[in-house]
Write an enzyme that holds these catalytic residues in place. Structure first.
Site, mmCIF file in Angstrom:
data_model
loop_
_atom_site.group_PDB
_atom_site.id
_atom_site.type_symbol
_atom_site.label_atom_id
_atom_site.label_comp_id
_atom_site.label_asym_id
_atom_site.label_seq_id
_atom_site.Cartn_x
_atom_site.Cartn_y
_atom_site.Cartn_z
ATOM 1 N N LEU A 127 -6.943 2.878 14.469
ATOM 2 C CA LEU A 127 -5.964 3.961 15.256
ATOM 3 C C LEU A 127 -6.564 4.999 15.989
ATOM 4 C CD1 LEU A 127 -3.752 4.773 11.891
ATOM 5 C CD2 LEU A 127 -3.583 3.138 13.606
ATOM 6 N N TYR B 93 -2.081 9.194 9.369
ATOM 7 C CA TYR B 93 -2.926 10.304 9.036
ATOM 8 C C TYR B 93 -2.160 11.027 7.811
ATOM 9 C CZ TYR B 93 -6.224 14.252 9.365
ATOM 10 O OH TYR B 93 -7.001 15.264 9.173
ATOM 11 N N THR B 94 -2.388 10.829 6.479
ATOM 12 C CA THR B 94 -1.470 11.381 5.675
ATOM 13 C C THR B 94 -2.114 12.571 4.753
ATOM 14 O OG1 THR B 94 -2.458 9.868 3.761
ATOM 15 C CG2 THR B 94 -0.415 9.249 5.262
ATOM 16 N N TRP C 126 7.689 11.058 -1.409
ATOM 17 C CA TRP C 126 6.977 11.193 -2.449
ATOM 18 C C TRP C 126 6.255 9.827 -3.272
ATOM 19 C CZ3 TRP C 126 8.781 15.532 -6.193
ATOM 20 C CH2 TRP C 126 9.152 16.739 -5.537
ATOM 21 N N LYS D 166 4.304 12.862 12.585
ATOM 22 C CA LYS D 166 5.291 11.880 12.252
ATOM 23 C C LYS D 166 6.457 11.874 12.945
ATOM 24 C CE LYS D 166 4.353 9.318 9.300
ATOM 25 N NZ LYS D 166 3.874 8.001 9.293
ATOM 26 N N TYR E 15 6.961 3.275 9.106
ATOM 27 C CA TYR E 15 7.351 4.314 8.037
ATOM 28 C C TYR E 15 7.161 5.702 8.492
ATOM 29 C CZ TYR E 15 7.086 0.339 4.829
ATOM 30 O OH TYR E 15 7.489 -1.042 4.376
ATOM 31 N N TYR F 117 1.361 17.629 10.026
ATOM 32 C CA TYR F 117 1.821 16.263 9.393
ATOM 33 C C TYR F 117 3.058 15.708 10.191
ATOM 34 C CZ TYR F 117 2.911 12.527 6.107
ATOM 35 O OH TYR F 117 3.494 11.354 5.744
HETATM 36 N N1 LIG Z 1 2.353 9.178 0.172
HETATM 37 C C1 LIG Z 1 3.571 9.655 0.274
HETATM 38 O O1 LIG Z 1 3.892 10.359 -0.285
HETATM 39 C C2 LIG Z 1 4.546 9.477 1.735
HETATM 40 C C3 LIG Z 1 5.531 10.096 1.854
HETATM 41 C C4 LIG Z 1 6.298 9.894 2.807
HETATM 42 C C5 LIG Z 1 6.014 9.047 3.847
HETATM 43 N N2 LIG Z 1 4.685 8.470 3.929
HETATM 44 C C6 LIG Z 1 4.403 7.321 4.914
HETATM 45 O O2 LIG Z 1 4.151 6.129 4.193
HETATM 46 C C7 LIG Z 1 3.196 5.609 5.124
HETATM 47 C C8 LIG Z 1 2.148 5.030 4.010
HETATM 48 O O3 LIG Z 1 1.483 6.224 3.561
HETATM 49 P P1 LIG Z 1 0.650 6.048 2.346
HETATM 50 O O4 LIG Z 1 0.921 7.085 1.158
HETATM 51 O O5 LIG Z 1 0.301 4.804 1.887
HETATM 52 O O6 LIG Z 1 -0.869 6.743 2.817
HETATM 53 P P2 LIG Z 1 -2.410 6.534 2.560
HETATM 54 O O7 LIG Z 1 -2.704 5.858 1.143
HETATM 55 O O8 LIG Z 1 -3.009 7.605 3.084
HETATM 56 O O9 LIG Z 1 -2.729 5.081 3.638
HETATM 57 C C9 LIG Z 1 -2.946 5.495 4.857
HETATM 58 C C10 LIG Z 1 -3.673 4.095 5.402
HETATM 59 O O10 LIG Z 1 -3.696 4.365 6.816
HETATM 60 C C11 LIG Z 1 -5.087 4.175 7.273
HETATM 61 N N3 LIG Z 1 -5.569 4.962 8.210
HETATM 62 C C12 LIG Z 1 -5.620 6.290 8.302
HETATM 63 N N4 LIG Z 1 -6.010 6.830 9.627
HETATM 64 C C13 LIG Z 1 -6.597 5.644 10.196
HETATM 65 C C14 LIG Z 1 -7.284 5.285 11.295
HETATM 66 N N5 LIG Z 1 -7.512 6.233 12.294
HETATM 67 N N6 LIG Z 1 -7.708 4.234 11.672
HETATM 68 C C15 LIG Z 1 -7.362 2.910 11.000
HETATM 69 N N7 LIG Z 1 -6.652 3.230 9.729
HETATM 70 C C16 LIG Z 1 -6.300 4.519 9.420
HETATM 71 C C17 LIG Z 1 -5.936 4.467 5.823
HETATM 72 O O11 LIG Z 1 -7.211 3.788 5.995
HETATM 73 P P3 LIG Z 1 -8.334 4.071 5.037
HETATM 74 O O12 LIG Z 1 -7.971 3.945 3.527
HETATM 75 O O13 LIG Z 1 -9.171 3.229 5.531
HETATM 76 O O14 LIG Z 1 -8.633 5.492 5.230
HETATM 77 C C18 LIG Z 1 -4.986 3.929 4.876
HETATM 78 O O15 LIG Z 1 -5.119 2.293 4.650
HETATM 79 C C19 LIG Z 1 2.712 6.531 5.981
HETATM 80 O O16 LIG Z 1 3.493 6.239 7.312
HETATM 81 C C20 LIG Z 1 3.131 7.856 5.655
HETATM 82 O O17 LIG Z 1 3.280 8.975 6.488
HETATM 83 C C21 LIG Z 1 3.920 8.530 2.552
#
Ligand SMILES: NC(=O)c1ccc[n+]([C@@H]2O[C@H](COP(=O)([O-])OP(=O)(O)OC[C@H]3O[C@@H](n4cnc5c(N)ncnc54)[C@H](OP(=O)(O)O)[C@@H]3O)[C@@H](O)[C@H]2O)c1
Length: 250
Positions: free
Chosen positions: A1, A25-26, A114, A93, A63, A89
């Site tokens: 990314l 970037y979460t 969440w 997004k 997402y 963030y």
């Molecule tokens: N978790 C929540 O509560 C939540 C809530 C609302 C929306 N969302 C959305 O749901 C989606 C998934 O979230 P998640 O919770 O699964 O996030 P996560 O656990 O942080 O996973 C994000 C993934 O993105 C990859 N990534 C981040 N920066 C990168 C970069 N610069 N280059 C390549 N890969 C990169 C990470 O790879 P590495 O593991 O190698 O770093 C990881 O596999 C996202 O779009 C997020 O905005 C999440």
């Protein structure tokens, strides 16, 4: 990314039918002091993928988040409600989801909230780790939302957006678990539903957001209204508590 232009080459090389983008970037607090990297991952990269997908005729499923809203609402947010993110963030997004939707009307953006799983790094695993280390648990009880198991989001993606006939338009949809709770309520439920803690759940102290200062401000009210998704795809995600029970089933 980190090099969005390379993503275009990947799309041109693979010639996919569908690209599902869950990368982002979460780190909500870190993003406040690392805005450039958050913007590249959350806005520029999805933009690049979405435009490349449009060129090769692929649908993109992307997402996004409840954090695009300011959380001052008092009823579940609809897709038509104006976003107003409180931090970097949410702001990046929002730029990302807008870029995806602008690139091709077939692309789909699913706003989720969440999210937890039994793998990776998330609130559920953090609570269980802290409890296993015998640490005291202080959790905010004045932010409201709907915890959602990643597996139900994956299933809904597969049965909903992925099954759309090729030429049908996509759009923006909220995909929440049914019901609501607070982070404190979620923490208590995690222990009540975990077989190893059920008989003797650890005490979870309820604190206020103001007692737990963080770099990024979070929305106080985060519920999303899933009616549009249900109308379009014919199903909705189950209640958050039922999801949690299923996730923790041994
Ligand atoms: N978790 C929540 O509560 C939540 C809530 C609302 C929306 N969302 C959305 O749901 C989606 C998934 O979230 P998640 O919770 O699964 O996030 P996560 O656990 O942080 O996973 C994000 C993934 O993105 C990859 N990534 C981040 N920066 C990168 C970069 N610069 N280059 C390549 N890969 C990169 C990470 O790879 P590495 O593991 O190698 O770093 C990881 O596999 C996202 O779009 C997020 O905005 C999440």
């Amino acid at each position: 990314l980190d090099q969005p232009s390379i993503l275009r080459e990947h799309v041109f090389g693979f010639l996919p039918d569908v690209v599902i983008n869950a990368a982002a970037y979460t780190a909500v607090d870190r993003a406040e002091s690392d805005a450039d990297n958050a913007r590249i991952a959350n806005a520029e990269a999805p933009d690049e993928v979405a435009r490349a997908c449009a060129l090769v005729g692929a649908r993109m499923i992307h997402y996004s988040t409840d954090y695009v809203f300011n959380g001052r609402g008092s009823r579940p947010y609809r897709e038509t409600d104006p976003p107003d993110p409180l931090g970097v963030y949410g702001h990046t997004k929002l730029l990302g989801e807008r870029a995806v939707l602008a690139a091709d009307p077939r692309h789909v953006v699913l706003r989720v909230s969440w999210v937890y799983a039994t793998r990776g790094r998330n609130f559920l695993l953090t609570m269980r780790r802290l409890a296993s280390e015998g640490r005291s648990l202080r959790v905010v009880g004045d932010q409201t939302g709907a915890p959602t198991w990643a597996r139900t989001i994956a299933a809904a993606t597969a049965q909903g957006a992925l099954r759309l006939p090729r030429e049908e338009p996509g759009g923006l949809y909220h995909l929440p678990a049914d019901g609501e709770t607070t982070w404190h309520g979620f923490a208590q439920a995690i222990f009540a539903e975990s077989p190893e803690y059920r008989d003797e759940p650890p005490h979870v102290e309820r604190i206020e957001t103001a007692d737990f200062p963080t770099a990024a401000q979070r929305p106080m009210y985060s519920r999303l209204d899933g009616a549009a998704f249900r109308e379009r795809f014919g199903f909705a995600l189950p209640d958050w508590r039922l999801q949690l029970r299923m996730a923790l089933e041994p």
